[in-house]
Write a protein that holds these residues in place. Sequence first.
Motif, PDB file in Angstrom:
ATOM      1  N   ALA A  59       5.051  16.369  -3.089  1.00 46.48           N
ATOM      2  CA  ALA A  59       4.049  15.618  -2.248  1.00 46.48           C
ATOM      3  C   ALA A  59       2.715  15.257  -2.565  1.00 46.48           C
ATOM      4  O   ALA A  59       2.122  16.434  -3.255  1.00 46.48           O
ATOM      5  N   THR A  91      -9.162   4.754   7.970  1.00 51.33           N
ATOM      6  CA  THR A  91      -9.291   3.840   9.132  1.00 51.33           C
ATOM      7  C   THR A  91      -9.419   4.655  10.274  1.00 51.33           C
ATOM      8  O   THR A  91      -9.544   4.192  11.716  1.00 51.33           O
ATOM      9  N   HIS A 127      -4.855   8.681   3.708  1.00 50.93           N
ATOM     10  CA  HIS A 127      -5.340   9.763   4.559  1.00 50.93           C
ATOM     11  C   HIS A 127      -6.355  10.475   3.960  1.00 50.93           C
ATOM     12  O   HIS A 127      -7.404  11.122   4.378  1.00 50.93           O
ATOM     13  N   SER A 141       2.009  13.644   3.764  1.00 52.23           N
ATOM     14  CA  SER A 141       2.423  13.620   2.427  1.00 52.23           C
ATOM     15  C   SER A 141       1.157  13.542   1.623  1.00 52.23           C
ATOM     16  O   SER A 141       1.173  13.735   0.426  1.00 52.23           O
ATOM     17  N   ALA A 190      -0.949  10.415   1.639  1.00 53.52           N
ATOM     18  CA  ALA A 190      -1.444   9.196   1.023  1.00 53.52           C
ATOM     19  C   ALA A 190      -2.936   9.170   0.907  1.00 53.52           C
ATOM     20  O   ALA A 190      -3.725   9.858   1.537  1.00 53.52           O
ATOM     21  N   ASP A 209     -10.173  -3.184   0.811  1.00 48.89           N
ATOM     22  CA  ASP A 209     -10.554  -2.274   1.960  1.00 48.89           C
ATOM     23  C   ASP A 209     -12.150  -3.054   2.330  1.00 48.89           C
ATOM     24  O   ASP A 209     -12.711  -2.210   2.710  1.00 48.89           O
ATOM     25  N   PRO A 267       0.819  -0.963  -0.091  1.00 46.79           N
ATOM     26  CA  PRO A 267       0.179   0.049   0.155  1.00 46.79           C
ATOM     27  C   PRO A 267       0.799   1.255  -0.018  1.00 46.79           C
ATOM     28  O   PRO A 267       0.189   2.299  -0.269  1.00 46.79           O
TER      29      PRO A 267
HETATM   30  C1  LIG Z   1      -4.974  -0.107   5.177  1.00 47.76           C
HETATM   31  C2  LIG Z   1      -4.575   1.240   5.362  1.00 47.76           C
HETATM   32  C3  LIG Z   1      -5.061   2.213   6.130  1.00 47.76           C
HETATM   33  C4  LIG Z   1      -4.576   3.598   6.371  1.00 47.76           C
HETATM   34  N1  LIG Z   1      -5.461   4.295   7.110  1.00 47.76           N
HETATM   35  C5  LIG Z   1      -4.746   5.441   7.367  1.00 47.76           C
HETATM   36  C6  LIG Z   1      -5.615   6.512   7.857  1.00 47.76           C
HETATM   37  O1  LIG Z   1      -6.872   6.418   8.394  1.00 47.76           O
HETATM   38  N2  LIG Z   1      -5.220   7.811   8.136  1.00 47.76           N
HETATM   39  C7  LIG Z   1      -3.671   8.063   7.512  1.00 47.76           C
HETATM   40  O2  LIG Z   1      -3.503   9.205   7.766  1.00 47.76           O
HETATM   41  N3  LIG Z   1      -3.107   7.278   7.125  1.00 47.76           N
HETATM   42  C8  LIG Z   1      -3.516   5.870   6.836  1.00 47.76           C
HETATM   43  N4  LIG Z   1      -2.767   4.933   6.375  1.00 47.76           N
HETATM   44  C9  LIG Z   1      -1.204   5.113   6.103  1.00 47.76           C
HETATM   45  C10 LIG Z   1      -0.905   5.968   4.912  1.00 47.76           C
HETATM   46  O3  LIG Z   1      -0.718   5.238   4.105  1.00 47.76           O
HETATM   47  C11 LIG Z   1       0.455   6.890   5.278  1.00 47.76           C
HETATM   48  O4  LIG Z   1       1.455   5.782   5.453  1.00 47.76           O
HETATM   49  C12 LIG Z   1       0.243   7.908   6.242  1.00 47.76           C
HETATM   50  O5  LIG Z   1      -0.860   8.760   5.952  1.00 47.76           O
HETATM   51  C13 LIG Z   1       1.560   8.740   6.286  1.00 47.76           C
HETATM   52  O6  LIG Z   1       1.463   9.846   7.229  1.00 47.76           O
HETATM   53  P1  LIG Z   1       2.136  11.208   7.098  1.00 47.76           P
HETATM   54  O7  LIG Z   1       1.764  11.926   5.732  1.00 47.76           O
HETATM   55  O8  LIG Z   1       2.177  11.856   8.146  1.00 47.76           O
HETATM   56  O9  LIG Z   1       3.839  10.649   6.911  1.00 47.76           O
HETATM   57  P2  LIG Z   1       4.632  10.732   5.723  1.00 47.76           P
HETATM   58  O10 LIG Z   1       4.398   9.941   4.563  1.00 47.76           O
HETATM   59  O11 LIG Z   1       6.064  10.237   6.183  1.00 47.76           O
HETATM   60  O12 LIG Z   1       4.753  12.290   5.431  1.00 47.76           O
HETATM   61  C14 LIG Z   1       5.407  13.370   5.914  1.00 47.76           C
HETATM   62  C15 LIG Z   1       5.524  14.585   5.072  1.00 47.76           C
HETATM   63  O13 LIG Z   1       5.872  15.699   5.922  1.00 47.76           O
HETATM   64  C16 LIG Z   1       6.934  16.230   4.951  1.00 47.76           C
HETATM   65  N5  LIG Z   1       7.939  17.156   5.788  1.00 47.76           N
HETATM   66  C17 LIG Z   1       8.761  16.623   6.286  1.00 47.76           C
HETATM   67  N6  LIG Z   1       9.516  17.510   7.294  1.00 47.76           N
HETATM   68  C18 LIG Z   1       9.101  18.807   6.790  1.00 47.76           C
HETATM   69  C19 LIG Z   1       9.171  20.044   7.397  1.00 47.76           C
HETATM   70  N7  LIG Z   1      10.078  20.512   8.152  1.00 47.76           N
HETATM   71  N8  LIG Z   1       8.170  20.957   6.864  1.00 47.76           N
HETATM   72  C20 LIG Z   1       7.290  20.613   5.800  1.00 47.76           C
HETATM   73  N9  LIG Z   1       6.959  19.340   5.667  1.00 47.76           N
HETATM   74  C21 LIG Z   1       7.729  18.319   5.933  1.00 47.76           C
HETATM   75  C22 LIG Z   1       7.543  15.278   3.843  1.00 47.76           C
HETATM   76  O14 LIG Z   1       7.932  16.088   2.921  1.00 47.76           O
HETATM   77  C23 LIG Z   1       6.271  14.326   3.872  1.00 47.76           C
HETATM   78  O15 LIG Z   1       5.433  14.799   2.739  1.00 47.76           O
HETATM   79  C24 LIG Z   1      -3.269   3.723   6.179  1.00 47.76           C
HETATM   80  C25 LIG Z   1      -2.510   2.673   5.446  1.00 47.76           C
HETATM   81  C26 LIG Z   1      -3.212   1.375   4.978  1.00 47.76           C
HETATM   82  C27 LIG Z   1      -2.178   0.377   4.297  1.00 47.76           C
END
Ligand SMILES: Cc1cc2nc3c(=O)[nH]c(=O)nc-3n(C[C@H](O)[C@H](O)[C@H](O)COP(=O)(O)OP(=O)(O)OC[C@H]3O[C@@H](n4cnc5c(N)ncnc54)[C@H](O)[C@@H]3O)c2cc1C
Lengths: 267, 331
Positions: free
Chosen positions: B301, B262, B282, B277, B279, A133, A15
């Motif tokens: 992103a 979820t 999300h 990011s 995803a 899902d 995923p």
């Molecule tokens: C079945 C399944 C269900 C899921 N359900 C959910 C759900 O309900 N909700 C959910 O959120 N996710 C869910 N996920 C997880 C999802 O796939 C992502 O892994 C998750 O959303 C990533 O979180 P993130 O964007 O915080 O982290 P990351 O993907 O690591 O992104 C972090 C971001 O921050 C940015 N960044 C870093 N430092 C800085 C800075 N100093 N200033 C500005 N930007 C910066 C980066 O460029 C990056 O884009 C699920 C996954 C699966 C497989």
Amino acid sequence: MPLRIVVTAKQVIDPETPASAFRIDPQALQVLPPASVPPVVNGFDEQAIEAALQIKDAAPDTNVTVLSIGASFAMDVMKKPLAMGADELVLVQDDALVNSPDPSVAVHVLAAAIRKLGDVDLVLCGRQASDWDNAQVPLGLAEKLGLAVTTIAKRVAVENGIARIERVLPDGSETVEITLPALVTVSNELGQARYPTLRGIMAAGRKAPTIWSVADVGLDMSSLTPGLELVGLALPESGAACEFIEGEDDADAGRKLALKLREAKLV
Amino acid sequence: MADGQGILVIGELAGSELALVTREALSAARSLSGALGGEPVSLVIAGADLGDAPQQGISAGADTVYTVVSPVLEGTPPDAVVAVAERAAQVASPRYVIGSKTLLGRDVLPRVAFRLGTALAQDCATLEVDSQQRLVATRPVYGGSAIAKVACLQTPAVAALRPKSVEPLEPDASRIGEIKTLDIQLDDSVVKARVVDRTERPSEGIRLEDAKVVVSGGRGLGGPEGFEPLKDLASLIGGAVGASRAVCDAGWLPSSYQVGLTGKTVTPDLYIAVGISGASQHMAGCSSARAIVAINKDAGANIFKEARFGVVGDWQKVLPAFIDQLHELLQ
Ligand SMILES: Cc1cc2nc3c(=O)[nH]c(=O)nc-3n(C[C@H](O)[C@H](O)[C@H](O)COP(=O)(O)OP(=O)(O)OC[C@H]3O[C@@H](n4cnc5c(N)ncnc54)[C@H](O)[C@@H]3O)c2cc1C
Ligand SMILES: Nc1ncnc2c1ncn2[C@@H]1O[C@H](COP(=O)(O)O)[C@@H](O)[C@H]1O
């Protein structure tokens, strides 16, 4: 009597595959597995395996069998549960087991395989498979096997024939008790699953999975009537074109963003 | 149950009121009824106390309301609700059964479908009737990376409607309908999964699900401290704080903050995503926001694909200036 736990685990497209590598064939109504990204064990299923292994940690004579059904398997991927500490791996492999949003086929085949495994005290599943899902196979399986069921566990403990499950609620949690045999689905709130140890990997290397066909579990695919038919598959329409706010530096861009939102009456 | 007639809605309560999701399901059922030449819409509601909900069901679109009142239904244990829904489907013998993809619906509807010998169309964003009177649904799959259209092949077709995808009908107190007691015997033995303890932690301030403004943070915030300015921003503009799963998995915030597939579905006018990011899983929880604003240091992103306004930069520099400027504007 030692406990017997079956954990269901599905092989899915990773995923975390970047959106740019996600492809579909809208004519064949299929999602195309990305060539460069290997499949994974569904994340929630790894957490279900972790839940089973935690029970085994407390009661080491517990048997943990991991069960998966599908058309084809990446063996190194599917062996990971063994490397984590599961005792057995059973794969029902059959060309007819194509991935589909209709959960009924998976329910029937998994139920037949679990029956063939014999007396099972606890079935643990992931809360949903990250492809369709659906979040349905476990509930259907519980109905089919006549098991009591609860979902979205973040902790599972077994004592004196009773499973004690801490469930995740949108704004809190609850504790549920079920007399075994039972089926429980596990969520990511359980925490990161353990990594295979070197010893685990070596032990897994020596274990051969049991491979069954659909006929081996006593089922005839032609007797399974599908409940749902996929009639369309498309990529979502992409949203608004983003207006990027620029400034002399980051702080200036932040200030301009505030002005912009005010102008657009969003704040 | 080969030739069903009409649509049965599996209702839910919010306290002693009919839940909004059920008013949405009734609205969807009325549209389907229209497409079927006016077949009847029935509703089943079960609880320890139904209050005025049966009458509200009629105002919201039901022709017949089946009620079950029993102390066994205190806290609506799924095991008991499944039994009620199965019984209601036997009595109403519907063509379609519609419920909501809620905490309860997720546990109940797949089981009801399997008991009725059919399969469930899960998480439906739209429901329609095709030329063969089959129920056809569109639903996100692969975390929202694709949209599937599925046709239900068996009767009754069972579908779980995604909350907030259909507008409820304006309540019409002059609508006429019938309220009937469903003939079912319930005793405690039906409940196999017993709740022995429950801890509710209602969110402080505005509920995420109801907020007009949501300020969400992701892994890019680097740690729980990163949420301090987000909380300030939220209180400045009257919003609620949300988070990505990565943040909740890391334990920076409890899972009740999670937005997404979820987690919670939010539908604010303004969704500000900082260090997220974007995803698909999300976005599944926030893409119905009227406007998404993203602050992320990576111009590539995914969040920017769905954002109306974006700043490519480090939140540690962008956010304080953004908040200061807003302060000034909102004085
Ligand atoms: C079945 C399944 C269900 C899921 N359900 C959910 C759900 O309900 N909700 C959910 O959120 N996710 C869910 N996920 C997880 C999802 O796939 C992502 O892994 C998750 O959303 C990533 O979180 P993130 O964007 O915080 O982290 P990351 O993907 O690591 O992104 C972090 C971001 O921050 C940015 N960044 C870093 N430092 C800085 C800075 N100093 N200033 C500005 N930007 C910066 C980066 O460029 C990056 O884009 C699920 C996954 C699966 C497989
Ligand atoms: N093909 C399969 N093989 C093994 N387990 C499966 C399979 N399909 C579904 N499951 C189990 O059922 C859970 C929910 O799947 P689903 O209902 O498809 O979302 C998964 O997390 C697995 O534990």
